[in-house]
Design a protein around this motif. Structure first.
Motif, PDB file in Angstrom:
ATOM      1  N   ALA A 249       0.958  -1.298  -0.066  1.00  0.00           N
ATOM      2  CA  ALA A 249       0.155   0.131  -0.161  1.00  0.00           C
ATOM      3  C   ALA A 249       0.881   1.230   0.146  1.00  0.00           C
ATOM      4  O   ALA A 249       0.401   2.261  -0.522  1.00  0.00           O
ATOM      5  N   LEU A 250       2.005   1.155   0.618  1.00  0.00           N
ATOM      6  CA  LEU A 250       2.856   2.429   0.785  1.00  0.00           C
ATOM      7  C   LEU A 250       3.902   2.609  -0.423  1.00  0.00           C
ATOM      8  O   LEU A 250       4.476   3.682  -0.680  1.00  0.00           O
ATOM      9  N   ALA A 251       3.956   1.708  -1.145  1.00  0.00           N
ATOM     10  CA  ALA A 251       5.097   1.510  -2.232  1.00  0.00           C
ATOM     11  C   ALA A 251       4.798   2.618  -3.169  1.00  0.00           C
ATOM     12  O   ALA A 251       5.818   3.256  -3.550  1.00  0.00           O
ATOM     13  N   GLY A 252       3.577   3.056  -3.500  1.00  0.00           N
ATOM     14  CA  GLY A 252       3.331   4.339  -4.394  1.00  0.00           C
ATOM     15  C   GLY A 252       3.151   5.585  -3.899  1.00  0.00           C
ATOM     16  O   GLY A 252       3.293   6.506  -4.487  1.00  0.00           O
ATOM     17  N   ASP A 253       3.640   5.680  -2.622  1.00  0.00           N
ATOM     18  CA  ASP A 253       3.675   6.963  -1.954  1.00  0.00           C
ATOM     19  C   ASP A 253       4.585   7.722  -1.788  1.00  0.00           C
ATOM     20  O   ASP A 253       4.732   8.980  -1.647  1.00  0.00           O
ATOM     21  N   GLY A 254       5.740   7.201  -2.342  1.00  0.00           N
ATOM     22  CA  GLY A 254       7.214   7.956  -2.429  1.00  0.00           C
ATOM     23  C   GLY A 254       7.645   8.148  -1.182  1.00  0.00           C
ATOM     24  O   GLY A 254       8.554   8.974  -0.865  1.00  0.00           O
TER      25      GLY A 254
ATOM     26  N   ALA B 272      13.543  -6.952  -1.733  1.00  0.00           N
ATOM     27  CA  ALA B 272      12.892  -7.344  -3.125  1.00  0.00           C
ATOM     28  C   ALA B 272      11.644  -6.338  -3.144  1.00  0.00           C
ATOM     29  O   ALA B 272      11.224  -6.079  -4.409  1.00  0.00           O
ATOM     30  N   HIS B 273      11.108  -5.686  -2.165  1.00  0.00           N
ATOM     31  CA  HIS B 273       9.948  -4.777  -2.241  1.00  0.00           C
ATOM     32  C   HIS B 273      10.342  -3.212  -2.272  1.00  0.00           C
ATOM     33  O   HIS B 273       9.569  -2.596  -1.694  1.00  0.00           O
ATOM     34  N   GLY B 274      11.579  -3.030  -2.377  1.00  0.00           N
ATOM     35  CA  GLY B 274      11.999  -1.480  -2.359  1.00  0.00           C
ATOM     36  C   GLY B 274      12.475  -0.867  -1.067  1.00  0.00           C
ATOM     37  O   GLY B 274      12.554   0.443  -1.011  1.00  0.00           O
ATOM     38  N   ALA B 275      12.653  -1.602  -0.010  1.00  0.00           N
ATOM     39  CA  ALA B 275      13.083  -0.915   1.402  1.00  0.00           C
ATOM     40  C   ALA B 275      14.459   0.105   1.067  1.00  0.00           C
ATOM     41  O   ALA B 275      15.303  -0.733   0.545  1.00  0.00           O
ATOM     42  N   ALA B 276      14.370   1.014   1.403  1.00  0.00           N
ATOM     43  CA  ALA B 276      15.618   1.760   1.470  1.00  0.00           C
ATOM     44  C   ALA B 276      16.578   1.757   2.459  1.00  0.00           C
ATOM     45  O   ALA B 276      17.651   1.878   2.421  1.00  0.00           O
ATOM     46  N   TYR B 277      16.104   1.075   3.843  1.00  0.00           N
ATOM     47  CA  TYR B 277      16.806   0.940   4.832  1.00  0.00           C
ATOM     48  C   TYR B 277      16.635  -0.526   5.603  1.00  0.00           C
ATOM     49  O   TYR B 277      15.200  -0.854   5.333  1.00  0.00           O
ATOM     50  N   LEU B 278      17.526  -1.196   5.748  1.00  0.00           N
ATOM     51  CA  LEU B 278      17.268  -2.265   6.789  1.00  0.00           C
ATOM     52  C   LEU B 278      17.755  -1.910   8.120  1.00  0.00           C
ATOM     53  O   LEU B 278      18.889  -1.521   8.315  1.00  0.00           O
ATOM     54  N   ASN B 279      16.989  -2.297   9.275  1.00  0.00           N
ATOM     55  CA  ASN B 279      17.260  -1.890  10.447  1.00  0.00           C
ATOM     56  C   ASN B 279      17.378  -3.101  11.531  1.00  0.00           C
ATOM     57  O   ASN B 279      16.304  -3.760  11.612  1.00  0.00           O
ATOM     58  N   ASP B 280      18.572  -3.434  11.777  1.00  0.00           N
ATOM     59  CA  ASP B 280      18.801  -5.016  12.223  1.00  0.00           C
ATOM     60  C   ASP B 280      19.457  -4.913  13.800  1.00  0.00           C
ATOM     61  O   ASP B 280      20.439  -4.395  13.854  1.00  0.00           O
ATOM     62  N   ILE B 281      18.485  -5.258  14.573  1.00  0.00           N
ATOM     63  CA  ILE B 281      18.980  -5.325  15.938  1.00  0.00           C
ATOM     64  C   ILE B 281      20.093  -6.125  16.349  1.00  0.00           C
ATOM     65  O   ILE B 281      20.754  -6.018  17.430  1.00  0.00           O
ATOM     66  N   GLN B 282      20.260  -7.163  15.385  1.00  0.00           N
ATOM     67  CA  GLN B 282      21.481  -8.179  15.948  1.00  0.00           C
ATOM     68  C   GLN B 282      22.641  -7.324  15.024  1.00  0.00           C
ATOM     69  O   GLN B 282      23.846  -8.133  15.198  1.00  0.00           O
ATOM     70  N   GLY B 283      22.659  -6.363  14.265  1.00  0.00           N
ATOM     71  CA  GLY B 283      23.636  -5.857  13.630  1.00  0.00           C
ATOM     72  C   GLY B 283      24.216  -6.756  12.458  1.00  0.00           C
ATOM     73  O   GLY B 283      25.455  -6.798  12.310  1.00  0.00           O
ATOM     74  N   PHE B 284      23.381  -7.251  11.750  1.00  0.00           N
ATOM     75  CA  PHE B 284      23.593  -8.106  10.670  1.00  0.00           C
ATOM     76  C   PHE B 284      24.638  -9.264  11.078  1.00  0.00           C
ATOM     77  O   PHE B 284      25.996  -9.235  10.530  1.00  0.00           O
ATOM     78  N   ALA B 285      24.342 -10.235  11.725  1.00  0.00           N
ATOM     79  CA  ALA B 285      25.133 -11.251  12.274  1.00  0.00           C
ATOM     80  C   ALA B 285      25.183 -12.503  11.516  1.00  0.00           C
ATOM     81  O   ALA B 285      25.973 -13.179  11.859  1.00  0.00           O
ATOM     82  N   GLU B 286      24.581 -12.463  10.359  1.00  0.00           N
ATOM     83  CA  GLU B 286      24.628 -13.748   9.460  1.00  0.00           C
ATOM     84  C   GLU B 286      25.537 -13.424   8.344  1.00  0.00           C
ATOM     85  O   GLU B 286      25.087 -12.930   7.340  1.00  0.00           O
ATOM     86  N   PRO B 287      26.809 -13.901   8.306  1.00  0.00           N
ATOM     87  CA  PRO B 287      27.774 -13.687   7.171  1.00  0.00           C
ATOM     88  C   PRO B 287      27.176 -14.277   6.044  1.00  0.00           C
ATOM     89  O   PRO B 287      27.541 -13.606   4.745  1.00  0.00           O
ATOM     90  N   ALA B 288      26.338 -15.263   5.932  1.00  0.00           N
ATOM     91  CA  ALA B 288      25.870 -15.943   4.785  1.00  0.00           C
ATOM     92  C   ALA B 288      24.850 -14.921   4.023  1.00  0.00           C
ATOM     93  O   ALA B 288      24.799 -15.226   2.843  1.00  0.00           O
ATOM     94  N   ASP B 289      24.310 -13.786   4.557  1.00  0.00           N
ATOM     95  CA  ASP B 289      23.527 -12.997   3.780  1.00  0.00           C
ATOM     96  C   ASP B 289      24.373 -11.777   3.389  1.00  0.00           C
ATOM     97  O   ASP B 289      23.791 -11.081   2.705  1.00  0.00           O
TER      98      ASP B 289
END
Length: 273
Positions: free
Chosen positions: A74-79, A97-114
């Protein structure tokens, strides 16, 4: 000169949020709230499909994605730039994949496989420190010694790992953690707020602060979450004056007003010199 931080408006798509009691768990309520936050001054909408407080129930990735799906659509077209607050790699992949401009990770991106998937995007990464390391906040004590040293060592190690994987340092935003993420004593969070300049000087990266309605503010004021607006605003303004570049909040409008006043005071100081 005072530089206005960018404002992240919080939308908790959860039934067990400590701060708003599941008011925005239904997709239509979350969508309406996100749009209200944007109209009231939020630069980015931060969508949280799971709570991270010590009493929250764990949420699997499939359920996080189910909660996020209709809201993002629903928010994708709101800019409005969107951020997704999740440590699950599956949820992060969905968000990207759905256009998020930010990822906010409380684990601090703990998965090197990603990391290869993260390197293939241009989304900004909010790299959060927590004394827990994995999972939600709990009530453990802060580590012995200087908390800023502990935070700094974490950031050094994680930044090195991300850069080695091809993720540009300039994409990273540092969040030192607040409240139970740095320990149950309010003094720990206040010390971090007072010393944000040390983090900025050490790493040369933007700093992200999330203090809205948190336990350490309520502990010193005796207020319930819904009554913690004044304490929140005071802490957020202090964070901004101490160099925060991004502030995550439940109430953008009063914060935007506070920034306007701070900028005018700064201008007045310059005129008097």
């Amino acid at each position: 000169m005072f530089q206005r931080p960018r404002i992240f408006g919080i939308v908790n798509i959860t039934p067990d949020s400590f701060s708003d009691g599941g008011k925005y768990f239904a997709a239509d309520a979350a969508i309406e709230h996100a749009r209200n936050l944007a109209s009231n001054g939020a630069d980015v909408i931060d969508l949280g499909p799971a709570s991270s407080n010590p009493d929250a129930v764990p949420v699997p990735p499939a359920e996080e994605i189910r909660r996020l799906g209709p809201v993002i659509e629903a928010l994708a077209g709101d800019g409005i730039p969107l951020s997704v607050d999740s440590f699950h790699v599956e949820t992060q992949a969905f968000a990207l994949a759905h256009g998020a401009a930010y990822l906010n990770d409380i684990q601090g991106f703990a998965e090197p496989a990603d990391y290869p998937a993260l390197a293939a995007t241009d989304a900004r990464l909010v790299l959060m420190h927590s004394i827990q390391g994995r999972g939600n906040a709990d009530r453990r004590s802060a580590p012995e010694g200087d908390i800023l040293d502990h935070i700094g060592r974490f950031f050094e190690a994680r930044l090195a790992a991300l850069e080695q994987a091809g993720i540009a340092r300039a994409r990273v935003i540092l969040d030192p953690g607040m409240g139970f993420f740095v320990g149950p004593r309010p003094e720990t969070s206040f010390s971090i707020l007072a010393r944000l300049g040390e983090l900025k000087e050490r790493f040369g990266l933007p700093v992200f602060i999330s203090v809205s309605r948190k336990s350490f503010l309520r502990a010193v004021t005796g207020r319930a979450p819904g009554e913690a607006g004044a304490a929140t605003l005071a802490a957020e303004l202090m964070a901004a004056l101490n160099g925060a570049d991004f502030i995550r909040t439940h109430e953008p409008a009063p914060l935007l007003d506070a920034f306007s006043v701070a900028a005018c005071v700064e201008a007045g100081r310059s005129q008097g010199q």
